[in-house]
Write a protein that holds these residues in place. Structure first.
Motif, PDB file in Angstrom:
ATOM      1  N   ASP A  10       0.998  -1.018  -0.502  1.00 57.28           N
ATOM      2  CA  ASP A  10      -0.536  -0.119  -0.441  1.00 57.28           C
ATOM      3  C   ASP A  10       0.466   1.392   0.290  1.00 57.28           C
ATOM      4  N   PHE A  11       1.856   1.315   0.952  1.00 61.23           N
ATOM      5  CA  PHE A  11       2.820   2.321   0.871  1.00 61.23           C
ATOM      6  C   PHE A  11       3.679   2.323  -0.416  1.00 61.23           C
ATOM      7  N   ARG A  12       3.792   1.847  -1.246  1.00 64.55           N
ATOM      8  CA  ARG A  12       4.495   2.162  -2.872  1.00 64.55           C
ATOM      9  C   ARG A  12       4.159   2.279  -3.429  1.00 64.55           C
ATOM     10  N   ALA A  13       2.687   1.935  -3.573  1.00 58.61           N
ATOM     11  CA  ALA A  13       1.485   2.621  -4.598  1.00 58.61           C
ATOM     12  C   ALA A  13       1.198   3.515  -4.306  1.00 58.61           C
ATOM     13  N   LEU A  14       1.559   3.883  -2.251  1.00 57.13           N
ATOM     14  CA  LEU A  14       1.248   5.461  -2.429  1.00 57.13           C
ATOM     15  C   LEU A  14       2.616   6.516  -3.119  1.00 57.13           C
ATOM     16  N   ALA A  15       3.661   6.270  -2.609  1.00 53.82           N
ATOM     17  CA  ALA A  15       4.667   6.000  -3.506  1.00 53.82           C
ATOM     18  C   ALA A  15       4.571   6.593  -4.798  1.00 53.82           C
ATOM     19  N   GLU A  16       4.551   5.307  -5.454  1.00 53.94           N
ATOM     20  CA  GLU A  16       4.355   5.334  -7.218  1.00 53.94           C
ATOM     21  C   GLU A  16       3.167   6.780  -7.298  1.00 53.94           C
ATOM     22  N   GLU A  17       1.837   6.756  -6.946  1.00 52.44           N
ATOM     23  CA  GLU A  17       1.442   7.753  -7.458  1.00 52.44           C
ATOM     24  C   GLU A  17       1.493   9.032  -6.895  1.00 52.44           C
ATOM     25  N   PHE A  22       2.578  14.955  -5.526  1.00 49.50           N
ATOM     26  CA  PHE A  22       2.971  14.885  -4.459  1.00 49.50           C
ATOM     27  C   PHE A  22       3.826  14.415  -3.996  1.00 49.50           C
ATOM     28  N   PRO A  23       5.275  14.973  -4.068  1.00 48.23           N
ATOM     29  CA  PRO A  23       6.284  14.433  -3.304  1.00 48.23           C
ATOM     30  C   PRO A  23       6.478  13.925  -2.522  1.00 48.23           C
ATOM     31  N   ALA A  24       5.952  14.703  -1.666  1.00 46.26           N
ATOM     32  CA  ALA A  24       5.887  14.918  -0.096  1.00 46.26           C
ATOM     33  C   ALA A  24       5.191  13.861   0.370  1.00 46.26           C
ATOM     34  N   ILE A  25       4.439  13.269  -0.186  1.00 46.82           N
ATOM     35  CA  ILE A  25       3.569  11.918  -0.064  1.00 46.82           C
ATOM     36  C   ILE A  25       4.437  10.880  -0.439  1.00 46.82           C
ATOM     37  N   LYS A  26       5.434  11.211  -1.512  1.00 46.93           N
ATOM     38  CA  LYS A  26       6.240   9.974  -2.246  1.00 46.93           C
ATOM     39  C   LYS A  26       7.557   9.440  -1.014  1.00 46.93           C
ATOM     40  N   ASP A  27       7.854  10.623  -0.506  1.00 47.93           N
ATOM     41  CA  ASP A  27       8.644  10.312   0.451  1.00 47.93           C
ATOM     42  C   ASP A  27       8.758   9.955   2.395  1.00 47.93           C
ATOM     43  N   ALA A  28       7.645  10.537   2.379  1.00 45.45           N
ATOM     44  CA  ALA A  28       6.462   9.978   3.386  1.00 45.45           C
ATOM     45  C   ALA A  28       6.146   8.590   3.646  1.00 45.45           C
ATOM     46  N   ALA A  29       5.940   7.993   2.255  1.00 49.61           N
ATOM     47  CA  ALA A  29       5.601   6.518   2.113  1.00 49.61           C
ATOM     48  C   ALA A  29       6.562   6.062   1.930  1.00 49.61           C
ATOM     49  N   GLU A  30       7.826   6.213   1.469  1.00 49.42           N
ATOM     50  CA  GLU A  30       9.127   5.575   1.644  1.00 49.42           C
ATOM     51  C   GLU A  30       9.998   5.214   2.786  1.00 49.42           C
ATOM     52  N   ARG A  31       9.893   6.774   3.802  1.00 50.52           N
ATOM     53  CA  ARG A  31      10.685   6.581   4.968  1.00 50.52           C
ATOM     54  C   ARG A  31       9.280   5.450   6.254  1.00 50.52           C
ATOM     55  N   ALA A  32       8.298   5.568   5.686  1.00 51.22           N
ATOM     56  CA  ALA A  32       6.836   4.435   5.913  1.00 51.22           C
ATOM     57  C   ALA A  32       7.404   3.393   6.173  1.00 51.22           C
ATOM     58  N   VAL A  73      -6.856   8.460  -2.110  1.00 49.90           N
ATOM     59  CA  VAL A  73      -7.430   8.311  -0.768  1.00 49.90           C
ATOM     60  C   VAL A  73      -7.237   6.501  -0.598  1.00 49.90           C
ATOM     61  N   THR A  74      -8.304   5.880  -1.501  1.00 47.27           N
ATOM     62  CA  THR A  74      -8.450   4.427  -1.346  1.00 47.27           C
ATOM     63  C   THR A  74      -7.188   3.658  -0.977  1.00 47.27           C
ATOM     64  N   GLY A  75      -6.149   4.637  -1.713  1.00 45.78           N
ATOM     65  CA  GLY A  75      -5.013   3.487  -0.654  1.00 45.78           C
ATOM     66  C   GLY A  75      -4.490   3.868   0.449  1.00 45.78           C
ATOM     67  N   ALA A  76      -4.679   5.192   0.857  1.00 47.32           N
ATOM     68  CA  ALA A  76      -4.580   5.431   1.803  1.00 47.32           C
ATOM     69  C   ALA A  76      -5.355   4.991   3.146  1.00 47.32           C
ATOM     70  N   LEU A  77      -7.019   4.583   2.960  1.00 43.65           N
ATOM     71  CA  LEU A  77      -7.177   4.129   3.981  1.00 43.65           C
ATOM     72  C   LEU A  77      -7.466   3.110   4.064  1.00 43.65           C
ATOM     73  N   SER A  78      -6.955   1.799   2.581  1.00 47.39           N
ATOM     74  CA  SER A  78      -6.512   0.288   2.934  1.00 47.39           C
ATOM     75  C   SER A  78      -5.099   0.228   3.743  1.00 47.39           C
ATOM     76  N   ALA A  79      -3.882   1.530   4.036  1.00 49.92           N
ATOM     77  CA  ALA A  79      -2.690   0.823   4.879  1.00 49.92           C
ATOM     78  C   ALA A  79      -3.871   1.348   6.136  1.00 49.92           C
ATOM     79  N   LEU A  80      -4.605   2.971   5.895  1.00 53.85           N
ATOM     80  CA  LEU A  80      -4.904   2.449   7.950  1.00 53.85           C
ATOM     81  C   LEU A  80      -5.846   1.738   7.875  1.00 53.85           C
ATOM     82  N   GLN A  81      -6.191   1.442   7.569  1.00 53.92           N
ATOM     83  CA  GLN A  81      -7.230  -0.327   8.423  1.00 53.92           C
ATOM     84  C   GLN A  81      -5.926  -1.044   8.326  1.00 53.92           C
ATOM     85  N   LYS A  82      -4.505  -1.506   7.509  1.00 56.37           N
ATOM     86  CA  LYS A  82      -4.432  -2.448   8.508  1.00 56.37           C
ATOM     87  C   LYS A  82      -3.759  -2.064   9.651  1.00 56.37           C
TER      88      LYS A  82
END
Length: 268
Positions: A10-17, A22-32, A73-82
């Motif tokens: 899920d985080f890789r999908a957020l980083a790719e998207e 949204f480069p800030a989201i990409k960097d945050a997803a990679e740290r996650a 949002v779909t990817g974020a909520l999927s990761a949040l549920q996990k």
């Protein structure tokens, strides 16, 4: 694949998207992703506690929710549920998470609202520390979605609300019964150790009744003392004087009978 592998996906999908817009989201997803990999080195029962200590795991999810982009949002909520299933969200972060869910519920997009409902159910059924204002915030969100004019969202929320209310009542009953019939906290303690609240309450009542009984007894004694007859005269309360003692001694040495007096008189 395990739940941590799915979370990393899920985080890789957020980083790719977010790579382009949204480069800030990409960097945050990679740290996650790095934090999740570090948690894999721990025992399975510590996954959640390890990840909840770092804000890096939750940050890409919150940032993705702010975009209001359906795919993000779909990817974020999927990761949040996990993360919720793993109990990897700290209690201090719950208000921020619910605030983002409130914002998504107002978007009016059916798929997003249904995903919010699913996330809310997972949150309330998994995290038992949801109480007080946080619980009120979650219920407000559920009723807001229930008021939706979309029949699919309305019907789904109706079923969700029944499930949530039943779960909350069951949890409340369980907590109350545990407090009454559970193992006593004071059991097995040495003498002098503080007992349970019930024992303390019982002891307090016993001591209070004893004190009242003692006070009533003292009051009765005081009443009895005040009702004793007073001395006939003042002389009865005084100790015998020395002159009285002397008189008593002298009179005791003089014969009192007439025969003895005649015997001692001189012959004529």
């Amino acid at each position: 694949m395990g739940i941590l592998d799915n979370l990393q996906a899920d985080f890789r999908a957020l980083a790719e998207e977010g790579r382009r817009k949204f480069p800030a989201i990409k960097d945050a997803a990679e740290r996650a992703i790095m934090k999740v990999r570090a948690a894999e080195e721990q025992p399975a029962d510590r996954y959640g506690s390890v990840m909840s200590r770092s804000e890096d795991v939750l940050r890409p999810i919150l940032l993705a929710c702010d975009t209001k982009q359906p795919k993000m949002v779909t990817g974020a909520l999927s990761a949040l549920q996990k993360l919720v299933s793993l109990k990897a969200i700290s209690h201090a972060s719950l208000p921020s998470v619910l605030s983002k869910l409130h914002g998504l519920a107002e978007s009016g997009e059916e798929g997003t609202q249904l995903k919010v409902i699913q996330t809310l159910v997972t949150l309330l059924t998994t995290m038992e520390q949801v109480h007080g204002p946080v619980l009120g915030q979650a219920l407000t969100l559920a009723f807001k979605l229930h008021a939706s004019k979309n029949p699919t969202v309305h019907n789904s929320t109706s079923a969700t609300l029944r499930q949530i209310i039943t779960m909350l009542f069951d949890r409340t009953v369980h907590e109350l019964e545990s407090g009454v019939t559970g193992p006593l906290p004071g059991a097995g303690q040495p003498d002098g150790a503080p007992g349970t609240p019930s024992e303390t309450h019982a002891n307090t009542n016993t001591n209070t009744n004893a004190d009242q009984h003692t006070q009533n007894g003292n009051a009765s004694d005081s009443t009895a003392d005040t009702t004793q007859p007073a001395p006939a005269n003042k002389d009865d309360t005084l100790p015998p004087s020395s002159s009285s003692s002397s008189s008593s001694s002298s009179s005791s040495s003089v014969p009192s009978s007439p025969m003895d007096t005649h015997a001692l008189s001189p012959r004529l």
